[in-house]
Design an enzyme around this catalytic site. Structure first.
Site, short mmCIF file in Angstrom:
data_model
loop_
_atom_site.label_atom_id
_atom_site.label_comp_id
_atom_site.label_asym_id
_atom_site.label_seq_id
_atom_site.Cartn_x
_atom_site.Cartn_y
_atom_site.Cartn_z
N ASP A 48 10.07 -6.68 -2.37
CA ASP A 48 10.41 -5.27 -2.17
C ASP A 48 11.91 -5.04 -2.04
O ASP A 48 12.70 -5.98 -1.89
CB ASP A 48 9.69 -4.73 -0.92
CG ASP A 48 9.58 -5.77 0.21
OD1 ASP A 48 10.45 -6.65 0.28
OD2 ASP A 48 8.64 -5.69 0.99
N GLU B 72 1.63 -0.43 3.06
CA GLU B 72 1.39 0.05 4.41
C GLU B 72 -0.09 0.42 4.61
O GLU B 72 -0.79 0.74 3.64
CB GLU B 72 2.25 1.29 4.68
CG GLU B 72 3.76 1.05 4.58
CD GLU B 72 4.35 0.38 5.82
OE1 GLU B 72 3.65 -0.41 6.50
OE2 GLU B 72 5.53 0.63 6.12
N ASN C 48 2.01 -3.72 11.81
CA ASN C 48 0.88 -2.83 11.50
C ASN C 48 -0.02 -3.40 10.41
O ASN C 48 -0.87 -2.71 9.87
CB ASN C 48 1.40 -1.45 11.08
CG ASN C 48 2.25 -1.51 9.82
OD1 ASN C 48 2.47 -2.58 9.26
ND2 ASN C 48 2.73 -0.36 9.38
N HIS D 163 1.06 -4.63 7.47
CA HIS D 163 1.53 -4.50 6.08
C HIS D 163 1.92 -5.86 5.51
O HIS D 163 2.31 -6.77 6.23
CB HIS D 163 2.65 -3.47 5.94
CG HIS D 163 4.00 -3.88 6.46
ND1 HIS D 163 4.92 -2.98 6.95
CD2 HIS D 163 4.61 -5.09 6.56
CE1 HIS D 163 6.01 -3.61 7.31
NE2 HIS D 163 5.86 -4.89 7.09
C1 F6R Z 1 9.81 -8.24 3.62
C2 F6R Z 1 8.45 -7.69 3.66
C3 F6R Z 1 7.78 -7.35 4.94
C4 F6R Z 1 8.04 -8.35 6.06
C5 F6R Z 1 7.35 -7.91 7.37
C6 F6R Z 1 7.67 -8.83 8.51
O1 F6R Z 1 10.20 -8.50 2.29
O2 F6R Z 1 7.91 -7.51 2.65
O3 F6R Z 1 6.40 -7.24 4.71
O4 F6R Z 1 7.57 -9.61 5.69
O5 F6R Z 1 7.77 -6.62 7.69
O6 F6R Z 1 9.03 -8.72 8.80
P1 F6R Z 1 9.73 -9.69 9.87
O7 F6R Z 1 9.71 -11.05 9.30
O8 F6R Z 1 11.14 -9.15 9.99
O9 F6R Z 1 8.94 -9.56 11.14
#
Ligand code: F6R
Length: 261
Positions: A67, A143, A136, A138
């Protein structure tokens, strides 16, 4: 599902990195799906060290990130292109033209999503998709909601996601409201998915994702359906899983990824 629980984050980072190293040794032109955020930083450090020790080369590999924020140029310190350059790409021997991240500043975002899907298709299947997990549920920026997308699309970031990611920005208001993300179809087409989660604050969502009902309200719960899912957790993230592993046959006990490739 192969479930691995590690006593400390360093062991987890090293194990995740070694999973990628092993893949690249067997398949030097592997296609990698990559994540950003706090979780993979230590894994990218371990990969950088492995490249420095000449244990592995990314010279023939290709990468596709999950992303990118809408509106952040590549030189913005919170953009995912900047993150990947700082944490991984500039330290390893991957050819820059084989690193792919959606362009969050594209004039036509829909066309950019289509372009990204075409690139993904042309690359063939992703061999290993590295995923983190949002509080959450995702994965990527898919989401929770009533429906999920299969293809790359523009996602509206959940308030909880913007709040969690505010730590990467000077002020919470600066966190973009939208991002381009790979869809569930592209994530699922990966031969192997490596889900890495750290921290006690994720124990509940790990439990929900891996043992709860499969629902679009927790996108990561769909991972239960993937034929080659490897989960690596630290003790904190595994806090609610561990007590179940002995009773629930669905979970394999602590295991290794040997023989995966
Ligand atoms: C990042 C992504 C998100 C993260 C998730 C966890 O490229 O796609 O899904 O993997 O938000 O983020 P952290 O590792 O910062 O807790």
């Amino acid at each position: 599902m192969k479930l691995n629980i590690f006593a400390n984050p360093n062991l987890l980072h090293e194990a995740a990195a070694q999973t990628i190293v092993r893949l690249l040794r067997q398949k030097p032109d592997a296609v990698l799906g990559l994540a950003t955020g706090g979780t993979p930083v230590g894994i990218y450090e371990a990969l950088t060290a492995a490249v420095r020790r000449r244990e592995v080369s990314f010279a023939r590999a290709a990468s596709f990130n999950l992303d990118e924020y809408v509106g952040l140029p590549p030189d913005h310190p919170a953009s995912y292109r900047y993150y990947m350059d700082q944490h991984l790409f500039r330290h390893i021997d991957i050819p820059p033209e084989r690193t792919h991240i959606p362009d969050g500043c594209a004039a036509d975002l829909e066309r950019e999503c289509e372009r990204y899907d075409r690139l993904l298709q042309a690359a063939g299947r992703i061999d290993l998709m590295l995923l983190g997990l949002g509080h959450n549920g995702h994965i990527g920026f898919n989401e929770p909601g009533r429906a999920l997308h299969s293809k790359t699309h523009v996602a509206i970031l959940h308030p909880q996601t913007r709040e969690a990611n505010a730590r990467f920005f000077r002020t919470p208001e600066e966190v973009p409201t939208r991002a381009i993300t790979m869809g569930l179809g592209s994530i699922f087409s990966a031969r192997t998915i490596l889900l890495v989660v750290k921290g006690n604050d994720k124990a509940d969502i790990v439990h929900r994702a891996l043992t709860g009902p499969i629902t679009t309200e927790c996108p990561a719960s769909l991972l239960q359906l993937h034929p080659r899912l490897v989960v690596m957790l630290d003790e904190g993230a595994a806090a609610r899983i561990k007590c179940q592993t002995t009773q629930n046959a669905f979970h394999e006990p602590v295991d290794s990824t040997n023989g995966l490739w």
